[in-house]
Design a protein around this motif. Sequence first.
Motif, PDB file in Angstrom:
ATOM      1  N   LYS A  10      -3.449  -5.179  -1.751  1.00  0.00           N
ATOM      2  CA  LYS A  10      -2.388  -4.488  -2.005  1.00  0.00           C
ATOM      3  C   LYS A  10      -2.685  -3.699  -3.310  1.00  0.00           C
ATOM      4  N   TYR A  39       7.857  -3.009   3.979  1.00  0.00           N
ATOM      5  CA  TYR A  39       8.754  -2.318   2.868  1.00  0.00           C
ATOM      6  C   TYR A  39       7.927  -2.066   1.980  1.00  0.00           C
ATOM      7  N   GLU A  42       9.518   0.930  -3.237  1.00  0.00           N
ATOM      8  CA  GLU A  42      10.336   0.086  -4.081  1.00  0.00           C
ATOM      9  C   GLU A  42       9.703   0.724  -5.564  1.00  0.00           C
ATOM     10  N   ASN A  46       6.368  -5.943  -5.897  1.00  0.00           N
ATOM     11  CA  ASN A  46       7.097  -7.164  -5.874  1.00  0.00           C
ATOM     12  C   ASN A  46       6.312  -8.443  -6.550  1.00  0.00           C
ATOM     13  N   VAL A  47       4.940  -8.245  -6.672  1.00  0.00           N
ATOM     14  CA  VAL A  47       4.361  -9.492  -7.005  1.00  0.00           C
ATOM     15  C   VAL A  47       3.805  -9.260  -8.621  1.00  0.00           C
ATOM     16  N   LYS A  52       5.280   1.367  -9.167  1.00  0.00           N
ATOM     17  CA  LYS A  52       4.598   1.861  -8.027  1.00  0.00           C
ATOM     18  C   LYS A  52       4.741   3.100  -7.941  1.00  0.00           C
ATOM     19  N   PRO A 301      -4.559  -3.867 -10.721  1.00  0.00           N
ATOM     20  CA  PRO A 301      -3.670  -4.738 -11.668  1.00  0.00           C
ATOM     21  C   PRO A 301      -4.291  -5.850 -12.565  1.00  0.00           C
TER      22      PRO A 301
END
Lengths: 355, 600
Positions: A10, A39, A42, A46-47, A52, A301
């Motif tokens: 990711k 997907y 966004e 999501n985590v 993003k 991250p």
Amino acid sequence: MIIGVAGTAKNTGKTTTLGTLIQTAYARGHLPGVTGIGYDGEERDNVTLLPKPRIIVKPGMIVTTSEQCLSASTARLRVLQHSSTFTALGEVVITVVEKGGLVVVAGPNKIADLDRVARQMQTLGVSELLVDGSLNRIAPMSVADRVVFATGGSRSTNIGRLVEETLAIERIFRFGLSEEDYTDISGIRLVAKDVQVQCASSDFHSVEDIVLALRQLPEGLAGIVFPGMVTSDGLAALCVRLRNEEARGIAVVFDNPFRLLLAGEPVRVGGLLEELEDLSIRICYRHRSELAAITFNPYYPAFDGTTYRAAYLDAAFGRSALANALSTPVIDVVAEGGEALYAKCFGNLPVVTSL
Amino acid sequence: MKKKRILCVPLDPVHDVGIKIIRNALATRGFDTELLSPDLPMEEIVRRAAAGSYDDILVSRTLGYGVAELLGRLVDLLDASGVRDRSRVILGGKAITSELAAELGFDRGFDEHSHVEDIVAFIEGKSSRNHVAVVEKKKPDITAGYSYGVHDRRIETALDEIVEKLLRWSEGKSSPGVQRARLRQEMFSDASGSRKEALLDEYLSLSDGVIVDAFRRNVMPKGVRNVSQGELQALREMLKERSAFRPVTLRHSGDRPLIFKFLGSGCPVMDLVHAKVCERWGVDGFLLINPSWEARYEGLLEGALTHQNDGTVTSAENIRLVRELLEPSTLLTVRAHRGLNTPETVVLASHGGADMTKIDLVYGSLGAGTDPARLAVDGVEAIRLAARFKMPFDIPGNDELSGVPAWKTLAGLLINVHLGTRLGARPILKPLFCYGPHIVINGLMRQTFVDYNAAKIRALRAIVDCPIWTGEPIAFMTQTEDRVQSAAATSFHAALGTALKVDAMTVASTDEAYSRGPICIASRIDSLQGIHEAARFMGMAGFAPTAAADSMTADMHAKIADVLDQVKSAPDLPAAITAGLLGDREDGAYPGTFGKGTVG
């Protein structure tokens, strides 16, 4: 032409790579189609919940999204076709962009569905199709003709380890197509000059299946075909068995490079393949995708046990370390733009000026 | 029909309770289930999934650092092994969203708030959307099933006489408030231009200058302005994005007590943001509370208005906005009894779509500052309107907070109930669960908070068959600045209310008593979480008040009867209030002066 944009983890830069390819294609007068295996697009991860990169599409492009994601896009999309393929966010719909803007791309999440949707999009006139990857997922990418692998700090902050892993990935993609056509077989098959032995018929070849099959090696063995999923332990069992056989010159046929990538840690898998090659065994695939390029993203991250914050590796050092080790082009799309990457993916498609 | 085969895969050696619960639920529903042990290597899981012929594979894993990649690899292995061609793969666990499930390549995602029924519905192919088992909350009627019969003959006789005298006294009397209420009704029903203007002229002739300035010169009271179209649009856009309504269930079982919270930040937009969060946390209704200055003026403003201090301006537009954006099942009540606009507020509340209103002729005159005669006239008209509009009204006993003994306050509530019943309305008793001054001074709760609160409820139940909504809010004057203490105090009182089977209760946020300004959403949730935990802890069990509660109940009942006998002997209710029969200066209650001399 179908181009997959996959990642080793990711946040390795798949979306940025995809965006660069879209912008470059558009600047050259092309309208690439876009789908994905999950997907994407966004606002926040999501985590990690960190911001993003977003996906910007241009009028006339054909993109897939899901029913639930239609309203999340700022681009105006008109539904062309319902794909009859469902995801956790509803049915995948094939749309045409009427007004450019941000889009949330949602697409089929498995091999068979991606293959079907890609065909539907091609029927609608898409000749350059970009498949957006998702996390570290790669299985559906076997539908692609060429693949770009995104890697970087998010996969590992140890550049030496990144280089080692990316070399292994490159090795896995190096093997060519089988000369024989084994398209229609399922289950492990042992091929000799006059006889073919059909073993377990599942698409998952466990260590036990492999060990059992190798006990039945026929005289004059010419090849072993693994049309399904093999694990690294299975590969290790294969190495052990063939080490004790006169296997020089035989072919070991795997389904495609993605299935080998999934066999285990790429470094281990690469090492086992090297061992087979050392035994003068010819490794090849039933289906093949090319590794077009590697993109390097220094971002990662950083997790402090509670929250994530944005952090970066030394970009120039990381990129040059990879470029020096690999024969595949290594591109930092943020620093270098998309021309070189586009050329590696699509070749030298002509510039169209009528857009 | 062939049983569906389900493979349950716990990927987490610690958190496998959820999938075991789901497995059991599926097994009892007739599915053929198989549960893997939680310590299998991924390749072994894939081998088992490939070897069996499963319709669905349920994977359970709590999201954490690096878990997304682990789950992505599992999905890939299942895909590459051909399993996904015949099995759907479903992910469940804490913090799993539909978006994440889609990103990871699962066919569906369920989080810790999902119900087993959601998963069963998906497996059975009964839905294609997540969170389909939306709770269909129905709007409750607090007053349903109550007869309003008075069980105590002596008290009934007194109440009959008190109400009779009040109605006789109020007959033929009017006030600017009553007249404005009639004008408002006409203005709402008569849309024609010149007539409307004439009605407005008349309305403003009965209003104070500050209201006239707002209508005629567009000069608003200090700190008040119109909510802009942009603000309203942004609010609507934000609320439009919400997903299916799926509130927390605050109660452990049953459908009572309903939980209410105050709204009254001053700004209807902020009120709605708070309300929408509270709805998700299971709140059943809200009380819209107006600013204290509004009570002092004759007349009410018009338009969607925001006020920079506490108290949301009473206007039909504000009420309608709040009503429109709340869930249809959520109850909304509008405070009417405070000040000079009681009947008009009932008209606006009805016109704005509110479900209930709040009227107390006694407390409004003693604790809330309105002249007893004015509120008697306005209150009778307001209750008549509430009856006509079929709006139940609640009667808060907050005069107890001034130091009035509970039995006097409860006697006042009963007068309102009897008056309401007589006028065809549906009243609701609202005794306090509090640590009020009279209780503190006399050591009535020295032993426990349970007995005296229970005695109030028991005494009222012994007297009349009427719904009881403890307020306002529960745990009044037991809370401190400490959020944990405050939530705990609210929770214990909520548990007591539940055990006493009250119909509803109003709960404060944990910063409400000490916020010195707007309260925050997190503090609202504090108390709701506390209540949720208390309900879960208590379940169907109850409190056991000590023997003292019995004597307190008997004493309360007797003293209520004595107070009502005294009020019965007074010439009329305003005279009784002025004479201090329902709370006197020594108690700390002073008859109000707003609107004195305006009854004609």
